[in-house]
Motif scaffolding. Structure first.
Motif, short mmCIF file in Angstrom:
data_model
loop_
_atom_site.label_atom_id
_atom_site.label_comp_id
_atom_site.label_asym_id
_atom_site.label_seq_id
_atom_site.Cartn_x
_atom_site.Cartn_y
_atom_site.Cartn_z
N TRP A 26 -17.87 0.44 3.37
CA TRP A 26 -17.11 0.70 2.17
C TRP A 26 -16.59 2.13 2.17
CZ3 TRP A 26 -16.65 -2.94 -1.98
CH2 TRP A 26 -17.31 -4.15 -1.75
N ALA A 27 -15.51 2.37 1.43
CA ALA A 27 -14.91 3.70 1.33
C ALA A 27 -14.95 4.18 -0.12
CB ALA A 27 -13.46 3.66 1.83
N THR A 32 -7.86 5.16 -3.06
CA THR A 32 -6.79 4.19 -3.34
C THR A 32 -6.26 4.30 -4.76
OG1 THR A 32 -8.39 2.51 -3.98
CG2 THR A 32 -7.76 2.58 -1.67
N GLN A 45 -14.90 1.09 -2.56
CA GLN A 45 -13.89 0.05 -2.41
C GLN A 45 -13.77 -0.34 -0.95
OE1 GLN A 45 -10.45 0.44 -4.92
NE2 GLN A 45 -9.08 -0.43 -3.37
N PRO A 47 -11.74 -1.25 2.28
CA PRO A 47 -10.36 -1.02 2.74
C PRO A 47 -9.54 -2.30 2.74
CG PRO A 47 -11.92 0.15 4.13
CD PRO A 47 -12.74 -0.72 3.22
N ASP A 48 -8.26 -2.18 2.38
CA ASP A 48 -7.38 -3.35 2.24
C ASP A 48 -7.34 -4.20 3.51
OD1 ASP A 48 -6.93 -1.74 0.08
OD2 ASP A 48 -4.75 -1.92 0.11
N ASP A 49 -7.37 -3.54 4.68
CA ASP A 49 -7.19 -4.26 5.93
C ASP A 49 -8.51 -4.65 6.60
OD1 ASP A 49 -8.01 -1.72 6.52
OD2 ASP A 49 -6.46 -1.32 8.04
N HIS A 50 -9.61 -4.51 5.90
CA HIS A 50 -10.90 -4.90 6.46
C HIS A 50 -10.93 -6.41 6.68
CE1 HIS A 50 -15.23 -5.45 6.94
NE2 HIS A 50 -15.36 -4.14 7.05
N ARG A 105 -0.18 -3.17 0.71
CA ARG A 105 -0.14 -2.38 1.94
C ARG A 105 -0.50 -3.21 3.17
NH1 ARG A 105 -3.56 2.88 0.29
NH2 ARG A 105 -4.91 1.28 -0.62
N THR A 106 -0.92 -4.45 2.95
CA THR A 106 -1.23 -5.34 4.07
C THR A 106 -0.56 -6.69 3.82
OG1 THR A 106 -3.25 -6.13 2.98
CG2 THR A 106 -3.47 -4.24 4.45
#
Length: 228
Positions: A26-27, A32, A45, A47-50, A105-106
């Motif tokens: 997690w970040a 974001t 959160q 990451p969107d691309d995980h 973003r993805t």
């Protein structure tokens, strides 16, 4: 309108989601957030691309498209790809209003999404943590929301809202936004009430001739008010 959408995910599906999320890296959630939100946001959160975000997000979108209560209440035109957050050890997100427009973003579709509705899908039960209530303020007052795992709350993205500090355990959820076919909240509420009434009457007397007229009224209103 605040709408409780029950049983979006089964207990088995929630368990699978938690297995993937618990193993993920997690970040800091502030990475974001916009300038104002970052000052109030203290959480983690994904990451969107995980890979876990992509897999669970696809599952959520598939289940939502087949959930009659969600479809009736949201009338979705576009759904922002689901995101995931985690709160623990006093983490919180102070009062804020969601951005009016979000840019994915993805994924293949990077077009902007107008955020008519916000959604939070709970991925842990209320017995798993203390605090962490989603508090929503609207014209009808203040509402505190803490739902069973697998349930979703749908509410206007224009609402002032916060997540209170978590004091025990962890609060894990998915959150995302919906651009509705019907921009106006009042019109959307009327269509929802009419749809639910039609469903109830259909169960009671599917052969009643007035149902055909009511369904016609619903679709004519949707045709008048929708943006496609």
């Amino acid at each position: 309108m605040l709408l409780h959408v029950a049983n979006v995910l089964t207990a088995e599906e929630v368990a699978r989601c938690r297995q993937l999320l618990d193993a993920a890296d997690w970040a800091d959630g502030r990475l974001t957030a916009g300038y104002q939100s970052a000052r109030a946001k203290h959480n983690l959160q994904l990451p969107d691309d995980h890979p876990a975000a992509r897999e669970i997000g696809a599952l959520i979108l598939d289940k939502l498209q087949r959930h009659p209560t969600f479809m009736a209440g949201a009338l979705p035109r576009r759904i922002f790809p689901p995101l995931f957050n985690r709160y623990a050890s006093g983490q919180s997100f102070g009062f804020h209003v969601d951005n009016a427009v979000r840019y994915p973003r993805t994924g293949d579709d990077r077009n902007p999404v107008r955020t008519d509705l916000s959604a939070t899908l709970f991925l842990c039960g209320p017995e798993d943590y203390d605090g962490g209530e989603l508090v929503i303020e609207d014209s009808f007052g203040t509402h505190s929301v803490k739902l069973p795992a697998g349930d979703l709350i749908l509410y206007p993205a224009s609402s002032l809202h916060q997540v209170t500090p978590v004091t025990r355990g962890e609060r894990v959820a998915s959150f995302f936004w919906i651009q509705s076919l019907v921009r106006d909240e009042g019109e959307r509420r009327l269509l929802f009430d009419l749809d639910i009434s039609i469903q109830s009457l259909t169960q009671a007397n599917a052969e009643h001739p007035a149902l055909v007229q009511l369904v016609g009224v619903y679709h004519n209103l949707l045709r008048r008010w929708s943006e496609v």
